[in-house]
Write a protein that holds these residues in place. Sequence first.
Motif, PDB file in Angstrom:
ATOM      1  N   ASN A  14       0.859  -1.195   0.000  1.00 18.79           N
ATOM      2  CA  ASN A  14       0.000   0.000   0.000  1.00 18.79           C
ATOM      3  C   ASN A  14       0.889   1.236   0.000  1.00 18.79           C
ATOM      4  OD1 ASN A  14      -2.179   1.679   0.088  1.00 18.79           O
ATOM      5  ND2 ASN A  14      -2.592   1.381   2.270  1.00 18.79           N
ATOM      6  N   THR A  15       1.457   1.537  -1.154  1.00 18.64           N
ATOM      7  CA  THR A  15       2.422   2.622  -1.268  1.00 18.64           C
ATOM      8  C   THR A  15       1.731   3.955  -1.508  1.00 18.64           C
ATOM      9  OG1 THR A  15       3.988   1.066  -2.255  1.00 18.64           O
ATOM     10  CG2 THR A  15       4.479   3.416  -2.491  1.00 18.64           C
ATOM     11  N   THR A  16       2.152   4.964  -0.774  1.00 13.33           N
ATOM     12  CA  THR A  16       1.591   6.307  -0.942  1.00 13.33           C
ATOM     13  C   THR A  16       2.449   7.093  -1.928  1.00 13.33           C
ATOM     14  OG1 THR A  16       0.738   6.312   1.322  1.00 13.33           O
ATOM     15  CG2 THR A  16       0.950   8.449   0.222  1.00 13.33           C
ATOM     16  N   VAL A  17       1.817   7.608  -2.971  1.00 13.10           N
ATOM     17  CA  VAL A  17       2.537   8.411  -3.960  1.00 13.10           C
ATOM     18  C   VAL A  17       1.778   9.718  -4.161  1.00 13.10           C
ATOM     19  CG1 VAL A  17       3.459   6.401  -5.158  1.00 13.10           C
ATOM     20  CG2 VAL A  17       1.298   7.389  -5.908  1.00 13.10           C
ATOM     21  N   PRO A  18       2.472  10.785  -4.556  1.00 17.01           N
ATOM     22  CA  PRO A  18       1.775  12.041  -4.832  1.00 17.01           C
ATOM     23  C   PRO A  18       0.855  11.907  -6.031  1.00 17.01           C
ATOM     24  CG  PRO A  18       4.071  12.170  -5.539  1.00 17.01           C
ATOM     25  CD  PRO A  18       3.930  10.885  -4.770  1.00 17.01           C
ATOM     26  N   GLU A  19      -0.321  12.495  -5.950  1.00 18.54           N
ATOM     27  CA  GLU A  19      -1.253  12.470  -7.078  1.00 18.54           C
ATOM     28  C   GLU A  19      -1.002  13.712  -7.922  1.00 18.54           C
ATOM     29  OE1 GLU A  19      -4.939  12.113  -5.052  1.00 18.54           O
ATOM     30  OE2 GLU A  19      -4.823   9.933  -4.941  1.00 18.54           O
ATOM     31  N   ARG A  48       2.670  17.700 -17.374  1.00 18.04           N
ATOM     32  CA  ARG A  48       2.564  17.866 -18.824  1.00 18.04           C
ATOM     33  C   ARG A  48       3.936  18.142 -19.408  1.00 18.04           C
ATOM     34  NH1 ARG A  48      -3.230  20.811 -20.108  1.00 18.04           N
ATOM     35  NH2 ARG A  48      -4.484  19.247 -19.024  1.00 18.04           N
ATOM     36  N   GLY A  49       4.319  17.311 -20.370  1.00 15.28           N
ATOM     37  CA  GLY A  49       5.652  17.375 -20.921  1.00 15.28           C
ATOM     38  C   GLY A  49       5.966  18.685 -21.611  1.00 15.28           C
ATOM     39  N   PHE A  50       7.193  19.123 -21.460  1.00 18.87           N
ATOM     40  CA  PHE A  50       7.767  20.290 -22.107  1.00 18.87           C
ATOM     41  C   PHE A  50       7.238  21.604 -21.554  1.00 18.87           C
ATOM     42  CE2 PHE A  50       9.068  23.184 -25.500  1.00 18.87           C
ATOM     43  CZ  PHE A  50      10.376  22.753 -25.693  1.00 18.87           C
ATOM     44  N   VAL A  51       5.892  21.751 -21.450  1.00 19.26           N
ATOM     45  CA  VAL A  51       5.360  22.980 -20.864  1.00 19.26           C
ATOM     46  C   VAL A  51       5.639  23.008 -19.371  1.00 19.26           C
ATOM     47  CG1 VAL A  51       3.578  23.315 -22.589  1.00 19.26           C
ATOM     48  CG2 VAL A  51       3.084  21.912 -20.612  1.00 19.26           C
ATOM     49  N   ASP A  52       5.987  21.830 -18.794  1.00 16.38           N
ATOM     50  CA  ASP A  52       6.456  21.718 -17.418  1.00 16.38           C
ATOM     51  C   ASP A  52       5.452  22.229 -16.397  1.00 16.38           C
ATOM     52  OD1 ASP A  52       8.348  20.808 -15.649  1.00 16.38           O
ATOM     53  OD2 ASP A  52       9.427  22.705 -15.537  1.00 16.38           O
ATOM     54  N   THR A  53       4.170  21.949 -16.636  1.00 17.43           N
ATOM     55  CA  THR A  53       3.168  22.299 -15.632  1.00 17.43           C
ATOM     56  C   THR A  53       2.900  21.079 -14.760  1.00 17.43           C
ATOM     57  OG1 THR A  53       1.331  21.681 -17.099  1.00 17.43           O
ATOM     58  CG2 THR A  53       2.053  23.977 -17.149  1.00 17.43           C
ATOM     59  N   VAL A  54       2.853  21.300 -13.457  1.00 13.82           N
ATOM     60  CA  VAL A  54       2.608  20.234 -12.494  1.00 13.82           C
ATOM     61  C   VAL A  54       1.476  20.675 -11.580  1.00 13.82           C
ATOM     62  CG1 VAL A  54       3.590  18.826 -10.646  1.00 13.82           C
ATOM     63  CG2 VAL A  54       5.038  19.578 -12.553  1.00 13.82           C
ATOM     64  N   GLY A  55       0.472  19.823 -11.439  1.00 18.34           N
ATOM     65  CA  GLY A  55      -0.659  20.128 -10.576  1.00 18.34           C
ATOM     66  C   GLY A  55      -1.274  18.848 -10.065  1.00 18.34           C
TER      67      GLY A  55
END
Length: 324
Positions: free
Chosen positions: A288-293, A297-304
């Motif tokens: 039961n591994t916890t990972v960030p959800e 998006r590649g290249f535009v480098d947006t993370v949310g």
Amino acid sequence: MFSGLVRMASTCWGPVRRYARMNKDNNNNSNNSSGDDDESGGGEDALLWCRDLEKHSYGEFSFAVVQANEVIEDHSQVETGRDATFVGVYDGHGGPEASRFIRDHLFLHLIRLAQQNGTISEDILKSAFSATEDGFLTLVRRSCGIKPLIAANGSCCLVGIIWKGTLYVANLGDSRAVIGYVGRSNKIVSEQLTKDHNASMEEVRQELRSLHPDDSHIVVMKNGVWRIKGIIQGIARRLLKSALNEAARKREMRYNDLKKIEKGVRRFFHDDITVVIIFIDHELLVKNTTVPELSIRGFVDTVGPSNFNILQGMDAKAKAKNVV
């Protein structure tokens, strides 16, 4: 083109229930971007974007993109969640509109349909593809009067989903998914998971003609190559740089020299390239591994935050419904 090829997807669907545990010691070497590990021979490529070794539910992944066109036509995304991982690579042609539309809509359709049906399956994935196609065709009809070139836009589409221990892979066009696993003598063996859709194949040309009987130019020979409508046809960063080194070698130049060429002009040497590597660890399938959800998006480098979080508790709701 995306609208014509979506009907051929049925030949490429199917869960793959074999996973490969990769050698993490070798993988971690990818974090070192200097010395012998840097195939570029030193210096940075301003048109290259990458993320090295992020976590997902069943292991780790790396992500790399390089731009060649004046406006990048490749769009891509990785979505991570507690129970699932989604990877999409969309190789646009004729412009970025189709590939960008797929990136912005396909995953959302998948989530919507998964919520409605209580699971992710082959049929759900097919329906998400069809809904995305319908949406893009509607956009083309509305926009072609003021932007006629959008009708010449298209995109390949390669998707991989890990859901509850099963890997689903689907593709349209000639993007390719390959799995690597440790075989005999501890050697890594590669196996192609998808079947290319390429107009150079007679069966593809026949299928296109049958789907478009009123279009005598659905496939044409151009400069000795079959094209649709005359238009189509280790670690992520390391694989991408290997491809760039090969592109430079064919022009009898070094990658260091290739890096100095600006976007647009660079298109004469290589196309936009996107590589996503997913490492799958058997042991994590039962933990039961916890990972960030996250949504990356590649290249535009947006993370949310990823919309995968709305799938949490989906199984419990389905079970409760069955009990009632």
